[in-house]
Design a protein around this motif. Structure first.
Motif, short mmCIF file in Angstrom:
data_model
loop_
_atom_site.label_atom_id
_atom_site.label_comp_id
_atom_site.label_asym_id
_atom_site.label_seq_id
_atom_site.Cartn_x
_atom_site.Cartn_y
_atom_site.Cartn_z
N ARG A 109 0.98 -1.35 -0.11
CA ARG A 109 0.22 -0.03 0.21
C ARG A 109 0.62 1.10 0.57
O ARG A 109 2.15 1.37 1.00
N ASP A 121 -4.49 6.60 -0.95
CA ASP A 121 -3.79 5.99 -1.34
C ASP A 121 -3.36 5.88 -3.48
O ASP A 121 -4.25 6.16 -4.01
N ASP A 125 -3.12 -1.93 -5.31
CA ASP A 125 -2.17 -1.44 -4.19
C ASP A 125 -1.42 -1.25 -4.92
O ASP A 125 -1.27 -2.80 -6.17
#
Length: 236
Positions: A109, A121, A125
């Motif tokens: 992450r 973020d 991921d």
């Protein structure tokens, strides 16, 4: 007068339109320079030394300073903090690198925080490649060590003639020693055993011989005295 009024009205309309266009252009330009999460990207790769690295690129043309934090994910939760660095974006792209010996398929992450503008973020991921990094430096070293291995047997081949000479010496030694062993062992026990068996001598032989000699002397004396008595009785 009517023409001048129409001209003035047209000028005013044109002025308003141009001002609106300029404001729209400035607004779009400001939006284009503003820092967004779309300016950031992350990738996992192998470095020059064969170790894994994670590289984050910031293509923020506004030059806003941002903090990049990378976490290793496990079952949807942060398992470990890999590291944290700051980066100032450029139009061409500024990068920060995190040393991470990632496992194939591992997930990370990447959190971006740029002042009060961005705090989220990178989505989705980051997923590491399916093939692990390999250290290419070990392969040349193995090939360099191969030639000494090939030269090692050559010295071992040269001592082969001495080894062929030694087998010829070893059979001759047992042949020369075997007769000596039989000559030394066989006569000595046979001679000792035969002498003892024939004579029957032991530690009591001198005593027996002495007793026998004494008996002979006594018997001879007895015979002598008997003969003498017999002669004396005949003389009377």
């Amino acid at each position: 007068m009517s023409i001048s009024s129409r001209t003035a009205r047209s000028v005013r309309i044109l002025g308003v339109a141009s001002a609106a266009a300029a404001a729209l252009a400035l607004g779009s330009a400001g939006d284009a320079l503003a820092c967004t999460i779309r300016d950031f990207s992350a990738v996992a790769s192998c470095g020059d030394n064969g170790k894994g690295v994670i590289t984050v690129t910031d293509k923020d043309a506004s030059g806003t300073k941002a903090t990049v934090t990378v976490y290793l994910e496990s079952n949807g939760a942060d398992a470990k903090k890999i590291g944290e660095q700051t980066v100032t974006g450029t139009r061409q792209g500024a990068t920060v690198t995190f040393l991470e010996d990632w496992a194939p398929g591992a997930q990370y992450r990447v959190r971006i925080k740029a002042g009060n503008i961005v705090d989220e973020d990178i989505s989705p991921d980051l997923t590491a490649p399916s093939k692990a990094c390999t250290t290419t430096g070990t392969t040349p070293s193995a090939s360099k060590s191969a030639p000494p291995a090939s030269t090692a047997p050559k010295p071992s081949e040269t001592p082969a003639p001495p080894s062929s000479a030694t087998p010829t010496a070893t059979p001759s030694e047992p042949d020369s020693t075997a007769p000596a062993a039989t000559r030394d062992n066989s006569p000595s026990p046979a001679a000792g055993d035969s002498n003892l068996a024939d004579t029957g001598a032991g530690s009591d032989m001198p005593v027996i011989i002495g007793v026998a000699g004494g008996l002979v002397v006594i018997g001879g004396g007895a015979v002598f005295f008997a003969m003498r008595r017999r002669g004396a009785s005949k003389a009377d």
